[in-house]
Design a protein around this motif. Structure first.
Motif, PDB file in Angstrom:
ATOM      1  N   SER A 184       0.348  -1.601   0.449  1.00  0.00           N
ATOM      2  CA  SER A 184       0.213  -0.212   0.478  1.00  0.00           C
ATOM      3  C   SER A 184       0.582   1.365  -0.260  1.00  0.00           C
ATOM      4  O   SER A 184       1.948   0.828   0.058  1.00  0.00           O
ATOM      5  N   PRO A 185       0.454   2.418  -0.351  1.00  0.00           N
ATOM      6  CA  PRO A 185       1.477   3.692  -0.482  1.00  0.00           C
ATOM      7  C   PRO A 185       0.950   4.666   1.119  1.00  0.00           C
ATOM      8  O   PRO A 185       1.021   5.658   0.703  1.00  0.00           O
ATOM      9  N   LEU A 186       1.123   3.685   2.140  1.00  0.00           N
ATOM     10  CA  LEU A 186       0.549   4.508   3.203  1.00  0.00           C
ATOM     11  C   LEU A 186       2.169   4.294   4.267  1.00  0.00           C
ATOM     12  O   LEU A 186       2.222   4.323   5.414  1.00  0.00           O
ATOM     13  N   GLY A 187       3.114   4.736   3.489  1.00  0.00           N
ATOM     14  CA  GLY A 187       4.156   5.610   4.191  1.00  0.00           C
ATOM     15  C   GLY A 187       4.455   6.942   4.190  1.00  0.00           C
ATOM     16  O   GLY A 187       3.610   7.799   3.601  1.00  0.00           O
ATOM     17  N   PRO A 188       4.910   7.241   5.619  1.00  0.00           N
ATOM     18  CA  PRO A 188       4.968   8.534   6.054  1.00  0.00           C
ATOM     19  C   PRO A 188       5.963   9.494   5.053  1.00  0.00           C
ATOM     20  O   PRO A 188       4.794  10.137   5.007  1.00  0.00           O
ATOM     21  N   LEU A 189       6.211   9.247   4.032  1.00  0.00           N
ATOM     22  CA  LEU A 189       7.395   9.953   3.134  1.00  0.00           C
ATOM     23  C   LEU A 189       5.537  10.577   1.882  1.00  0.00           C
ATOM     24  O   LEU A 189       5.887  12.035   2.172  1.00  0.00           O
ATOM     25  N   LYS A 190       4.907   9.473   1.968  1.00  0.00           N
ATOM     26  CA  LYS A 190       3.982  10.445   0.863  1.00  0.00           C
ATOM     27  C   LYS A 190       2.792  10.864   1.596  1.00  0.00           C
ATOM     28  O   LYS A 190       2.252  11.307   0.680  1.00  0.00           O
ATOM     29  N   LEU A 191       2.204  10.107   3.176  1.00  0.00           N
ATOM     30  CA  LEU A 191       1.160  10.356   3.183  1.00  0.00           C
ATOM     31  C   LEU A 191       1.437  12.003   3.577  1.00  0.00           C
ATOM     32  O   LEU A 191       0.849  12.928   3.796  1.00  0.00           O
ATOM     33  N   ARG A 192       3.077  12.561   3.732  1.00  0.00           N
ATOM     34  CA  ARG A 192       2.981  14.151   4.544  1.00  0.00           C
ATOM     35  C   ARG A 192       2.182  14.548   2.657  1.00  0.00           C
ATOM     36  O   ARG A 192       2.332  16.146   2.855  1.00  0.00           O
ATOM     37  N   ASP A 193       1.931  14.497   1.437  1.00  0.00           N
ATOM     38  CA  ASP A 193       1.875  15.270   0.547  1.00  0.00           C
ATOM     39  C   ASP A 193      -0.062  14.884   0.156  1.00  0.00           C
ATOM     40  O   ASP A 193      -0.097  15.328  -1.012  1.00  0.00           O
ATOM     41  N   ILE A 194      -0.454  14.106   0.777  1.00  0.00           N
ATOM     42  CA  ILE A 194      -1.740  14.019   0.957  1.00  0.00           C
ATOM     43  C   ILE A 194      -2.477  15.827   1.295  1.00  0.00           C
ATOM     44  O   ILE A 194      -1.955  16.302   2.462  1.00  0.00           O
ATOM     45  N   LYS A 195      -3.431  15.914   0.580  1.00  0.00           N
ATOM     46  CA  LYS A 195      -4.028  16.880   0.378  1.00  0.00           C
ATOM     47  C   LYS A 195      -5.557  17.519   1.512  1.00  0.00           C
ATOM     48  O   LYS A 195      -5.447  16.402   1.860  1.00  0.00           O
ATOM     49  N   GLY A 196      -5.267  18.795   2.420  1.00  0.00           N
ATOM     50  CA  GLY A 196      -6.301  18.562   3.542  1.00  0.00           C
ATOM     51  C   GLY A 196      -6.366  18.227   4.601  1.00  0.00           C
ATOM     52  O   GLY A 196      -7.036  17.812   5.346  1.00  0.00           O
ATOM     53  N   GLY A 197      -4.511  18.590   4.669  1.00  0.00           N
ATOM     54  CA  GLY A 197      -4.476  18.724   6.770  1.00  0.00           C
ATOM     55  C   GLY A 197      -4.832  16.996   7.019  1.00  0.00           C
ATOM     56  O   GLY A 197      -4.582  15.870   6.784  1.00  0.00           O
ATOM     57  N   ARG A 198      -4.484  17.227   8.239  1.00  0.00           N
ATOM     58  CA  ARG A 198      -4.706  15.657   9.221  1.00  0.00           C
ATOM     59  C   ARG A 198      -6.167  14.930   8.895  1.00  0.00           C
ATOM     60  O   ARG A 198      -5.506  14.130   8.970  1.00  0.00           O
ATOM     61  N   LYS A 199      -6.898  15.706   8.612  1.00  0.00           N
ATOM     62  CA  LYS A 199      -8.258  15.125   8.482  1.00  0.00           C
ATOM     63  C   LYS A 199      -8.301  14.139   6.907  1.00  0.00           C
ATOM     64  O   LYS A 199      -8.743  13.325   7.075  1.00  0.00           O
ATOM     65  N   GLY A 200      -7.722  14.900   5.908  1.00  0.00           N
ATOM     66  CA  GLY A 200      -7.721  14.226   4.751  1.00  0.00           C
ATOM     67  C   GLY A 200      -6.747  13.833   4.498  1.00  0.00           C
ATOM     68  O   GLY A 200      -7.480  11.777   4.214  1.00  0.00           O
ATOM     69  N   ARG A 201      -5.656  13.491   5.803  1.00  0.00           N
ATOM     70  CA  ARG A 201      -5.033  11.980   5.470  1.00  0.00           C
ATOM     71  C   ARG A 201      -5.468  11.473   6.236  1.00  0.00           C
ATOM     72  O   ARG A 201      -5.520   9.961   5.825  1.00  0.00           O
ATOM     73  N   ARG A 202      -5.745  11.364   7.532  1.00  0.00           N
ATOM     74  CA  ARG A 202      -7.019  10.262   8.158  1.00  0.00           C
ATOM     75  C   ARG A 202      -7.980   9.889   7.235  1.00  0.00           C
ATOM     76  O   ARG A 202      -8.367   8.688   7.333  1.00  0.00           O
ATOM     77  N   ASP A 203      -8.662  10.688   6.345  1.00  0.00           N
ATOM     78  CA  ASP A 203      -9.682   9.477   5.929  1.00  0.00           C
ATOM     79  C   ASP A 203      -8.742   9.252   4.738  1.00  0.00           C
ATOM     80  O   ASP A 203      -9.884   7.962   4.163  1.00  0.00           O
ATOM     81  N   TYR A 204      -7.559   9.550   4.401  1.00  0.00           N
ATOM     82  CA  TYR A 204      -6.837   8.475   2.941  1.00  0.00           C
ATOM     83  C   TYR A 204      -6.738   7.387   3.571  1.00  0.00           C
ATOM     84  O   TYR A 204      -6.841   6.290   2.814  1.00  0.00           O
ATOM     85  N   ILE A 205      -6.185   7.452   4.949  1.00  0.00           N
ATOM     86  CA  ILE A 205      -5.767   6.511   5.617  1.00  0.00           C
ATOM     87  C   ILE A 205      -6.937   5.201   5.821  1.00  0.00           C
ATOM     88  O   ILE A 205      -6.706   4.184   5.845  1.00  0.00           O
TER      89      ILE A 205
END
Length: 530
Positions: A184-205
């Motif tokens: 999966s693409p759930l590495g921290p370096l990739k997660l830093r680039d997810i849009k929408g702040g922490r909420k967007g990141r958590r939704d993606y995870i």
């Protein structure tokens, strides 16, 4: 731990642990090998040495390169990280040649396989260093990481989760095999680039985790955590709990612990927390992303418990080279045998000592008997330490050594047994604060084992000489000791004092006797010539 034994070996007088295997040519071929892991966050060289089934880290160097930083936006490797990685690989190849190693095994994971300039980077490394990098896909990365866990935990079952900089892999293990596995693409370096702040990141995870669950199915056994970000979180959990044994391998956490540590991270100053826990600034920057992944992972799969593994893809590469006969061996026993062969004054006496003390543990489970066996093999490997500190050196070595297949409580058991091999008392030691990781019953059993080894060591002359027998009657509280007549010169004041100390620990009386020497066979009468 459920370790499969070679039936042919178990049938010999070596007992259930089998004959030592480190002199086998296939095992000796693995006695010193080097592997390189080109990850999204770091590039590392590990050189393994010692007992092939439970190797020591002869050399271990890591360079934080962040090859995968910015990859989501640019599609290319981080230019600065690429230069640092190339420099590190030049150094590693030079070191390997200086150590006289066989060719290094090198693998690259998510960043190099995903980057459009990944092939160009590998070609540059080959051209500049002569090192061929094998780029593996996510499923292969998951398999190798799971094999690394099996190197440390033969017979382990559950879900292995390996997090790198740019990806996270899952693999199930059962009966010494690797089952389903996903990436999966759930590495921290990739997660830093997810849009929408922490909420967007958590939704993606959450969305990705549900996809992983649909592929992996229910996984409610043990969760094994592999990867630097997980180890950083474990260090923080240790700090929060005030946990005293700072050994990450086999460190256990519950789901509640993870949730509490997530809250703890949110409330603390990150720079101070990094300093307090001894975590690099580069690694600490990834922790907030990794903890979000871990909390969702646990919420999704609901494991029964959580164990941190220091073994991963690099150890998996070593496991890949092992014949099945070697894989099936107990890593603790093999490492202990190797240490005895290398460092003991009378190599081989550990088996004799184990046979001598075993009656004191006749009803014990295999999990306890393997600790007794390991202690007997290690009973004399620290003799070079100063006599005033020898007992504490033994405890420190056992509790902090790079040994696979040991829970933290088992490390303390082994350490206390070896401490009592050289000391009647354990109170007043500088390691006393660790004793409560083992319950009182376990502490007492370790004392009995240590004092039995302390007495048995007084009879040590040769590796396989007859030293006598112990018979223990726990209901009558009688310890029967039968020594060969040849041992009379060895049974002096010190040996007698050590036997009394063992009897006191058992709350027993002693019945001591010496066996009479076997009569010399009478010569057969000469036959008269016919």
């Amino acid at each position: 731990m459920n370790v499969t034994q070679d039936p042919a070996a178990a049938a010999t007088d070596w007992g259930p642990f089998g004959r030592p295997i480190f002199d086998d040519p296939k095992a000796r071929a693995l006695s010193r090998v080097g592997v390189v892991d080109v990850g999204s966050n770091s590039v590392r060289l590990v050189v393994f040495d010692g007992a092939a089934r439970s190797p020591a880290y002869f050399y271990n160097e890591k360079i934080m390169c962040a090859l995968g930083a910015g990859l989501s936006d640019s599609g290319r490797l981080n230019p600065e990280g690429r230069a640092r990685a190339l420099s590190a690989l030049r150094r590693f190849q030079h070191l390997a040649r200086g150590m006289g190693l066989p060719p290094l095994s090198a693998v690259a994971t998510a960043a190099v396989r995903d980057a459009e300039d990944g092939p160009d980077f590998c070609a540059e490394v080959l051209r500049e260093t002569g090192l061929k990098i094998h780029v593996i896909d996510g499923r292969e990365e998951a398999r190798l990481s799971a094999q690394g866990v099996l190197l440390g935990w033969p017979g382990a079952y559950g879900l292995v989760c390996d997090i790198g900089g740019s990806s996270m892999e899952l693999a199930e293990i059962h009966e010494n095999t690797v089952g389903r596995r996903v990436t999966s693409p759930l590495g921290p370096l990739k997660l830093r680039d997810i849009k929408g702040g922490r909420k967007g990141r958590r939704d993606y995870i959450r969305e990705v985790m549900e996809q992983l669950k649909s592929e992996m199915g229910t996984q409610r056994d043990r969760l094994f955590l592999v990867g630097g970000s997980w180890r950083a979180i474990a260090r923080i959990d240790m700090h929060r709990r005030g946990y005293r044994l700072k050994v990450l391998h086999e460190y256990r956490m519950s789901a509640k612990d993870v949730r509490e540590t997530a809250k703890y991270i949110e409330k603390r100053d990150m720079d101070k927390l990094r300093s307090d826990c001894g975590i690099s600034s580069t690694r600490m920057a990834l922790v907030p992303y990794a903890i979000d992944v871990l909390t969702r992972l646990i919420h999704t799969f609901k494991p029964k418990d959580i164990a941190v593994s220091s073994y991963g893809i690099r150890e998996g590469l070593l496991y890949e080279q092992m014949p099945q006969r070697l894989r099936a061996r107990d890593p603790l026993i093999e490492a202990s045998r190797f240490a005895e062969m290398k460092d003991a004054r009378v190599p081989g006496f550990g088996k004799t000592l184990y046979d001598f003390v075993s009656p004191l543990f006749s009803g014990a489970r295999h999990s306890k008997r393997r600790l007794v066996k390991a202690a007997c093999l290690l009973h004399d490997v620290s003799w070079r330490a100063h006599p005033d500190y020898r007992a504490e050196v033994c405890f420190d070595n056992a509790t902090r050594a790079n040994l696979g297949g040991l829970k933290h409580s088992e490390r303390v058991f082994l350490g206390l047994a070896l401490l009592h091999r050289y000391s009647n008392k354990r109170h007043g030691s500088s390691f006393e604060y660790l004793y409560d990781l083992l319950d009182e019953k376990g502490q007492h059993e370790a004392e009995v084992l240590g004092k039995a080894m302390r007495f048995g060591a007084m009879l040590m002359v040769t590796s396989n000489g007859e030293i006598g027998d112990l018979q223990w009657q726990p209901r009558k509280r009688v310890l029967h000791v039968t020594l060969p007549d040849s041992a009379r010169p060895l049974y002096g004041e010190v040996a007698e004092s050590r036997l009394k100390s063992l009897a006191k620990a058992l709350d027993a009386s002693v019945d001591l006797k010496f066996s009479k020497p076997a009569p010399e066979p009478e010569p057969e009468p000469e036959q008269a010539p016919e």
